[in-house]
Design a protein around this motif. Structure first.
Motif, PDB file in Angstrom:
ATOM      1  N   GLU A 283      30.718  45.917  50.157  1.00  0.00           N
ATOM      2  CA  GLU A 283      31.285  46.361  49.218  1.00  0.00           C
ATOM      3  C   GLU A 283      31.514  48.044  49.369  1.00  0.00           C
ATOM      4  O   GLU A 283      30.789  48.664  49.485  1.00  0.00           O
ATOM      5  CB  GLU A 283      30.348  46.509  47.842  1.00  0.00           C
ATOM      6  CG  GLU A 283      30.351  45.091  47.168  1.00  0.00           C
ATOM      7  CD  GLU A 283      29.128  44.997  46.227  1.00  0.00           C
ATOM      8  OE1 GLU A 283      28.034  45.495  46.773  1.00  0.00           O
ATOM      9  OE2 GLU A 283      29.370  44.396  45.207  1.00  0.00           O
ATOM     10  N   TYR A 300      35.221  43.490  52.364  1.00  0.00           N
ATOM     11  CA  TYR A 300      34.929  42.722  51.375  1.00  0.00           C
ATOM     12  C   TYR A 300      34.215  41.408  51.607  1.00  0.00           C
ATOM     13  O   TYR A 300      34.482  40.356  50.771  1.00  0.00           O
ATOM     14  CB  TYR A 300      36.037  42.482  50.441  1.00  0.00           C
ATOM     15  CG  TYR A 300      37.369  41.886  51.133  1.00  0.00           C
ATOM     16  CD1 TYR A 300      37.221  40.499  51.370  1.00  0.00           C
ATOM     17  CD2 TYR A 300      38.360  42.427  51.357  1.00  0.00           C
ATOM     18  CE1 TYR A 300      38.500  39.828  52.040  1.00  0.00           C
ATOM     19  CE2 TYR A 300      39.620  42.234  51.941  1.00  0.00           C
ATOM     20  CZ  TYR A 300      39.500  40.676  52.477  1.00  0.00           C
ATOM     21  OH  TYR A 300      40.877  40.110  52.823  1.00  0.00           O
ATOM     22  N   GLU A 339      44.548  47.367  45.275  1.00  0.00           N
ATOM     23  CA  GLU A 339      44.657  47.278  43.894  1.00  0.00           C
ATOM     24  C   GLU A 339      44.665  45.918  43.677  1.00  0.00           C
ATOM     25  O   GLU A 339      44.233  45.205  42.613  1.00  0.00           O
ATOM     26  CB  GLU A 339      45.992  47.680  43.357  1.00  0.00           C
ATOM     27  CG  GLU A 339      45.884  49.354  42.737  1.00  0.00           C
ATOM     28  CD  GLU A 339      47.162  49.838  42.612  1.00  0.00           C
ATOM     29  OE1 GLU A 339      47.165  51.203  42.618  1.00  0.00           O
ATOM     30  OE2 GLU A 339      48.357  49.178  42.427  1.00  0.00           O
ATOM     31  N   ARG A 340      45.558  45.240  44.401  1.00  0.00           N
ATOM     32  CA  ARG A 340      45.664  43.477  43.994  1.00  0.00           C
ATOM     33  C   ARG A 340      44.699  42.643  44.703  1.00  0.00           C
ATOM     34  O   ARG A 340      44.470  41.586  44.082  1.00  0.00           O
ATOM     35  CB  ARG A 340      47.254  43.206  44.831  1.00  0.00           C
ATOM     36  CG  ARG A 340      48.345  43.927  44.015  1.00  0.00           C
ATOM     37  CD  ARG A 340      49.641  43.536  44.996  1.00  0.00           C
ATOM     38  NE  ARG A 340      50.690  44.475  44.424  1.00  0.00           N
ATOM     39  CZ  ARG A 340      51.948  44.214  44.267  1.00  0.00           C
ATOM     40  NH1 ARG A 340      52.154  43.074  45.083  1.00  0.00           N
ATOM     41  NH2 ARG A 340      52.708  45.007  43.591  1.00  0.00           N
ATOM     42  N   ARG A 342      41.201  43.722  45.643  1.00  0.00           N
ATOM     43  CA  ARG A 342      39.839  44.099  45.149  1.00  0.00           C
ATOM     44  C   ARG A 342      39.272  43.092  43.978  1.00  0.00           C
ATOM     45  O   ARG A 342      38.368  42.543  44.094  1.00  0.00           O
ATOM     46  CB  ARG A 342      39.717  45.561  45.072  1.00  0.00           C
ATOM     47  CG  ARG A 342      38.371  46.043  44.555  1.00  0.00           C
ATOM     48  CD  ARG A 342      38.293  47.211  43.922  1.00  0.00           C
ATOM     49  NE  ARG A 342      38.424  48.213  45.189  1.00  0.00           N
ATOM     50  CZ  ARG A 342      37.167  48.507  45.992  1.00  0.00           C
ATOM     51  NH1 ARG A 342      35.895  47.727  45.826  1.00  0.00           N
ATOM     52  NH2 ARG A 342      37.154  49.482  46.875  1.00  0.00           N
ATOM     53  N   PRO A 343      40.074  42.961  42.971  1.00  0.00           N
ATOM     54  CA  PRO A 343      39.702  42.126  41.630  1.00  0.00           C
ATOM     55  C   PRO A 343      39.458  40.936  42.175  1.00  0.00           C
ATOM     56  O   PRO A 343      38.530  40.126  41.908  1.00  0.00           O
ATOM     57  CB  PRO A 343      40.834  42.270  40.744  1.00  0.00           C
ATOM     58  CG  PRO A 343      41.678  43.252  41.133  1.00  0.00           C
ATOM     59  CD  PRO A 343      41.504  43.367  42.502  1.00  0.00           C
ATOM     60  N   ALA A 346      36.117  40.770  44.369  1.00  0.00           N
ATOM     61  CA  ALA A 346      34.916  40.999  43.567  1.00  0.00           C
ATOM     62  C   ALA A 346      34.543  39.881  42.658  1.00  0.00           C
ATOM     63  O   ALA A 346      33.357  39.658  42.536  1.00  0.00           O
ATOM     64  CB  ALA A 346      35.237  42.281  42.523  1.00  0.00           C
ATOM     65  N   GLU A 347      35.488  39.020  42.108  1.00  0.00           N
ATOM     66  CA  GLU A 347      35.215  37.933  41.041  1.00  0.00           C
ATOM     67  C   GLU A 347      34.586  36.785  42.179  1.00  0.00           C
ATOM     68  O   GLU A 347      33.574  36.075  41.722  1.00  0.00           O
ATOM     69  CB  GLU A 347      36.407  37.106  40.892  1.00  0.00           C
ATOM     70  CG  GLU A 347      36.233  36.227  39.678  1.00  0.00           C
ATOM     71  CD  GLU A 347      36.365  34.857  40.150  1.00  0.00           C
ATOM     72  OE1 GLU A 347      35.772  34.056  39.755  1.00  0.00           O
ATOM     73  OE2 GLU A 347      37.557  34.695  40.805  1.00  0.00           O
TER      74      GLU A 347
END
Ligand SMILES: Cc1cc2nc3c(=O)[nH]c(=O)nc-3n(C[C@H](O)[C@H](O)[C@H](O)COP(=O)(O)OP(=O)(O)OC[C@H]3O[C@@H](n4cnc5c(N)ncnc54)[C@H](O)[C@@H]3O)c2cc1C
Length: 404
Positions: A283, A300, A339-340, A342-343, A346-347
């Motif tokens: 992370e 990641y 921005e596109r 990372r989410p 992370a999930e």
């Protein structure tokens, strides 16, 4: 435009393939002396599958892939205690799943590289210098390479991350994981993989991924088409240090498992041919510094518990290349990429941490619960889709949404 990519693994080769396709000049540094032939079996599905489709790689991946019928958990006598039908798992993933050895996935990517991509095996880097409009890497052979973008695709223990992002001092993200390697969140397991020859074990693992039905440590086998067997192992350990001799460590940790495990351990190749690492996630609070950015496990890693690191590495590389090719500036491209993507990662990281007990039970009770869940999945209509989602999270349309 020119990119220097450190790391010729899945994310690095995918990025080189895509940027080369967009007309970029690309140099790839890979510390290994050549393409690997050893490795482990991976299930390749989700966003990476879509990226591979976009790159026109699916026919080759299907050719190199394996038809797995089932995953079976067996007791000390080799009797099946629980299992999962791959056909149903693949159906739940919309049929878009390929089981493939990691070196074969790398081979397919390597074969697809445009001619002008310059891959330098046996080479790493020792320094990265930032400039307002690019960065310069000093290579281990003493030469300098300047580029518009320098990309660290060099895995969990990324050298580029260390050189260009420092030791994480002052980064909240780095501090939360204690005094270990900055940005690396250890999940409390060690994992290993090796390839060996044993005709008897080969006969057991044909078209089946066969694993010991055990707590705290587990070893599994899959038979390869060239007569070799791929072994995979994972055990619980809080030790942050890696053993000097992985083969010795495997014999110590797994020797008591019974069944064919002692035989496999006797056939295990020397330590330098064994893959061995901590199971960890990465992370990083910000994926880019100036013109230096990271992709794949380097920024990641979701860990093998998520079973999708290769897929996310390839898809993230595809997305990064698309942004670099389309955005008005490199800075904008790097910002949009993070921005596109990372989410999405992370999930997957959260889901992997929640699934620890399912992946490797820590008690007899958890082991019984897993057996019950797998038996229910085999009997109840629709339950396989639930199990597939529990194992993999939502995978449909993830890359296409990020590309919009
Ligand atoms: C046992 C196991 C099972 C897995 N199963 C699955 C699965 O079923 N599905 C799935 O999608 N994923 C799976 N994964 C995860 C997947 O393998 C990784 O997430 C994926 O390989 C990450 O790709 P990467 O290119 O980012 O990094 P890596 O594959 O780690 O590649 C990094 C590359 O960089 C090179 N390198 C490192 N340092 C340097 C340096 N300083 N200079 C030059 N080169 C360097 C390395 O030699 C390597 O080639 C599994 C992982 C393990 C360990």
């Amino acid at each position: 435009m020119k990119a220097l990519i450190c790391g010729g693994g899945i994310a690095g080769l995918a990025l080189a393939r895509c940027l080369g396709g967009h007309g970029w000049e690309v140099v790839v540094l890979e510390k290994a002396d050549g393409l690997r032939t050893h490795g482990y079996m991976i299930d390749f599905f989700g966003p990476g599958y879509t990226a591979a489709e976009e790159m026109g790689l699916l026919p080759r991946l299907q050719e190199l892939g394996y038809a797995v019928d089932a995953l079976r958990y067996v007791d000390e006598d080799g009797r099946t205690r629980a299992g999962l039908s791959y056909e149903r798992f693949a159906k739940a993933a919309g049929g878009r799943l390929i089981s493939i050895m990691r070196p074969d996935l790398e081979l397919a990517l390597y074969e697809s590289l445009p001619g002008k991509v310059d891959v330098r095996f046996g080479t790493g880097l020792t320094a990265v210098t930032h400039h307002p409009d690019g960065a310069t890497a000093t290579l281990t052979d003493g030469t300098d390479v300047a580029a518009d973008v320098v990309v660290g695709a060099d895995g969990v223990h990324s050298a580029v991350r260390g050189l260009a992002f420092g030791d994480g001092e002052g980064d909240r993200g780095a501090q939360q994981h204690g005094r270990g390697e900055p940005y690396v969140r250890r999940l409390g397991f060690h994992t290993a993989a090796f390839v060996f020859e044993d005709p008897g074990i080969h006969a057991i693992g044909r078209k089946n991924f066969v694993l010991t039905d055990t707590t705290d440590r587990q070893m599994g086998f899959y038979s390869l088409r060239d007569g070799r067997v791929a072994a995979f192992a994972v055990h619980r350990s809080a030790d942050p240090a890696l053993p000097d001799d992985p083969r010795e460590a495997l014999r110590r940790e797994y020797g008591g498992l019974g069944w064919v495990v002692p035989r496999a351990l006797r056939a295990c190749p020397p330590g330098h041919e064994v893959y061995y690492d901590l199971v960890a996630q990465v992370e990083v609070p910000c994926w880019s510094r100036g013109r230096v950015t990271l992709v794949g496990d380097a920024c990641y890693a979701v860990s093998l518990l998520a079973g999708q690191g290769a897929s996310l590495g390839m898809a993230g590389a595809y997305l990064l290349a698309e942004q670099l090719a389309e955005a008005p500036s490199v800075g904008t491209a790097l910002r949009r990429y993070e921005e596109r993507w990372r989410p999405v990662v992370a999930e997957k990281q959260r889901a992997a941490r929640r699934g620890v007990r399912w992946f490797l039970p820590g008690s007899q009770r958890e082991l019984r619960l897993r057996r019950l869940a797998l038996r229910a999945a085999a009997l109840l209509p629709g339950a396989d889709r639930y199990v597939a989602t529990a194992l993999a999270g939502r995978t449909k349309g993830v890359l296409r949404r990020a590309l919009r």
